[in-house]
Motif scaffolding. Structure first.
Motif, PDB file in Angstrom:
ATOM      1  N   PHE A  55       1.890   1.856  -3.459  1.00  0.00           N
ATOM      2  CA  PHE A  55       0.771   2.393  -4.237  1.00  0.00           C
ATOM      3  C   PHE A  55       0.578   3.879  -3.953  1.00  0.00           C
ATOM      4  CE2 PHE A  55      -3.724   3.440  -4.925  1.00  0.00           C
ATOM      5  CZ  PHE A  55      -3.786   3.195  -6.290  1.00  0.00           C
ATOM      6  N   SER A  56       0.771   4.289  -2.714  1.00  0.00           N
ATOM      7  CA  SER A  56       0.648   5.701  -2.366  1.00  0.00           C
ATOM      8  C   SER A  56       1.662   6.532  -3.148  1.00  0.00           C
ATOM      9  CB  SER A  56       0.852   5.877  -0.862  1.00  0.00           C
ATOM     10  OG  SER A  56       0.764   7.227  -0.514  1.00  0.00           O
ATOM     11  N   VAL A  57       2.900   6.013  -3.264  1.00  0.00           N
ATOM     12  CA  VAL A  57       3.936   6.715  -4.036  1.00  0.00           C
ATOM     13  C   VAL A  57       3.557   6.737  -5.515  1.00  0.00           C
ATOM     14  CG1 VAL A  57       6.357   6.650  -4.751  1.00  0.00           C
ATOM     15  CG2 VAL A  57       5.746   6.171  -2.361  1.00  0.00           C
TER      16      VAL A  57
ATOM     17  N   TRP B  28      -4.550  -0.359  -9.018  1.00  0.00           N
ATOM     18  CA  TRP B  28      -4.312  -1.143  -7.799  1.00  0.00           C
ATOM     19  C   TRP B  28      -4.735  -2.596  -8.011  1.00  0.00           C
ATOM     20  CZ3 TRP B  28      -1.798  -1.555  -3.427  1.00  0.00           C
ATOM     21  CH2 TRP B  28      -2.254  -2.416  -2.438  1.00  0.00           C
TER      22      TRP B  28
ATOM     23  N   GLN C 161     -10.204   8.584 -10.475  1.00  0.00           N
ATOM     24  CA  GLN C 161     -10.199   7.709  -9.290  1.00  0.00           C
ATOM     25  C   GLN C 161     -10.461   6.258  -9.694  1.00  0.00           C
ATOM     26  OE1 GLN C 161      -9.223   8.179  -6.287  1.00  0.00           O
ATOM     27  NE2 GLN C 161      -8.886  10.360  -6.534  1.00  0.00           N
TER      28      GLN C 161
ATOM     29  N   TYR D 234       0.570   6.507  -6.777  1.00  0.00           N
ATOM     30  CA  TYR D 234      -0.595   7.391  -6.894  1.00  0.00           C
ATOM     31  C   TYR D 234      -0.143   8.846  -7.034  1.00  0.00           C
ATOM     32  CZ  TYR D 234      -5.134   9.504  -5.781  1.00  0.00           C
ATOM     33  OH  TYR D 234      -6.293  10.232  -5.827  1.00  0.00           O
ATOM     34  N   ASP D 235       0.748   9.276  -6.128  1.00  0.00           N
ATOM     35  CA  ASP D 235       1.240  10.651  -6.166  1.00  0.00           C
ATOM     36  C   ASP D 235       1.961  10.958  -7.476  1.00  0.00           C
ATOM     37  OD1 ASP D 235       0.209  11.081  -3.640  1.00  0.00           O
ATOM     38  OD2 ASP D 235       2.127  10.781  -2.608  1.00  0.00           O
TER      39      ASP D 235
ATOM     40  N   GLN E 273       0.815  -1.218   0.000  1.00  0.00           N
ATOM     41  CA  GLN E 273       0.000   0.000   0.000  1.00  0.00           C
ATOM     42  C   GLN E 273       0.848   1.268   0.000  1.00  0.00           C
ATOM     43  OE1 GLN E 273      -2.867  -0.269   3.166  1.00  0.00           O
ATOM     44  NE2 GLN E 273      -3.912  -2.017   2.239  1.00  0.00           N
ATOM     45  N   GLU E 274       1.981   1.229   0.668  1.00  0.00           N
ATOM     46  CA  GLU E 274       2.858   2.406   0.662  1.00  0.00           C
ATOM     47  C   GLU E 274       3.406   2.651  -0.736  1.00  0.00           C
ATOM     48  OE1 GLU E 274       5.856   2.589   3.730  1.00  0.00           O
ATOM     49  OE2 GLU E 274       4.450   1.733   5.194  1.00  0.00           O
TER      50      GLU E 274
END
Length: 194
Positions: free
Chosen positions: A32-34, A69, A62, A36-37, A29-30
């Motif tokens: 994916f956060s990177v 993901w 979105q 995503y940004d 998930q981390e």
């Protein structure tokens, strides 16, 4: 085939999307956060160019990122860069939304037409009225020319007997006789019973 948007990789600038995508594919998930940004802006821009509506563009962007993901394990580096894969997903999703909106507009238009369709009774009344007009025209055609002129002037143009007589330069008594005879013939032709 959807048009792919290409962004050239910048070595030394920004995250290594290839490595990050591998981590995302494993459920990180981390990572994916990177990711995503790094890609949210280009995804939104791609979608926005097609949809033009800001709110819909945000919604579709979105959806695309959720799809990234879910489908991260399906990404194949040999088929292209991570950003190109993601932007291709974005382009396809935006095109699908445009088609969906257009189809909805057509459905709404067709539904509105159905709402304006006259009910059966109105249609049957219109057909009956048209049939009666056609029959009246046939019956008027069966009158002599002078009877037809007299009836037309008196009943369709609203002239008085005296005005009909003046218009046709005919004595009033003759006009009354022609009108009476013409109306009797019309009554018989139309099948009207007294």
């Amino acid at each position: 085939m959807p048009e792919a948007v290409h962004i050239e990789p910048n070595p030394g600038r920004g995250p290594d999307l290839q490595r990050i995508m591998t981590d995302v594919a494993q459920g990180d998930q981390e990572a994916f956060s990177v990711l995503y940004d790094a890609v949210a802006g280009p995804v939104f821009g791609t979608v926005r160019r097609l949809l033009r509506d800001h709110a819909q563009s945000e919604e579709v962007a979105q959806e695309v990122l959720v799809e990234v993901w879910r489908r991260a394990a399906g990404y194949r580096p040999e088929r292209g860069t991570v950003i190109n894969w993601i932007l291709t997903l974005a382009h396809r999703r935006a095109v699908d939304r445009v088609r969906s909106v257009e189809a909805a507009a057509v459905r709404d238009h067709n539904a509105a037409l159905l709402d304006r369709t006259p009910e059966f009774d109105e249609v049957s009344e219109q057909v009956e009225a048209r049939s009666e007009r056609e029959q009246l025209q046939r019956c008027l055609g069966s009158l002599s020319e002078i009877q037809r002129q007299s009836v037309t002037l008196a009943y369709y143009q609203g002239l008085t007997y005296k005005e009909v007589a003046e218009t046709l330069s005919t004595p009033l008594g003759t006009i009354k006789t022609r009108l009476r005879d013409g109306l009797i013939r019309l009554r018989d032709c139309l099948g009207v019973t007294v």
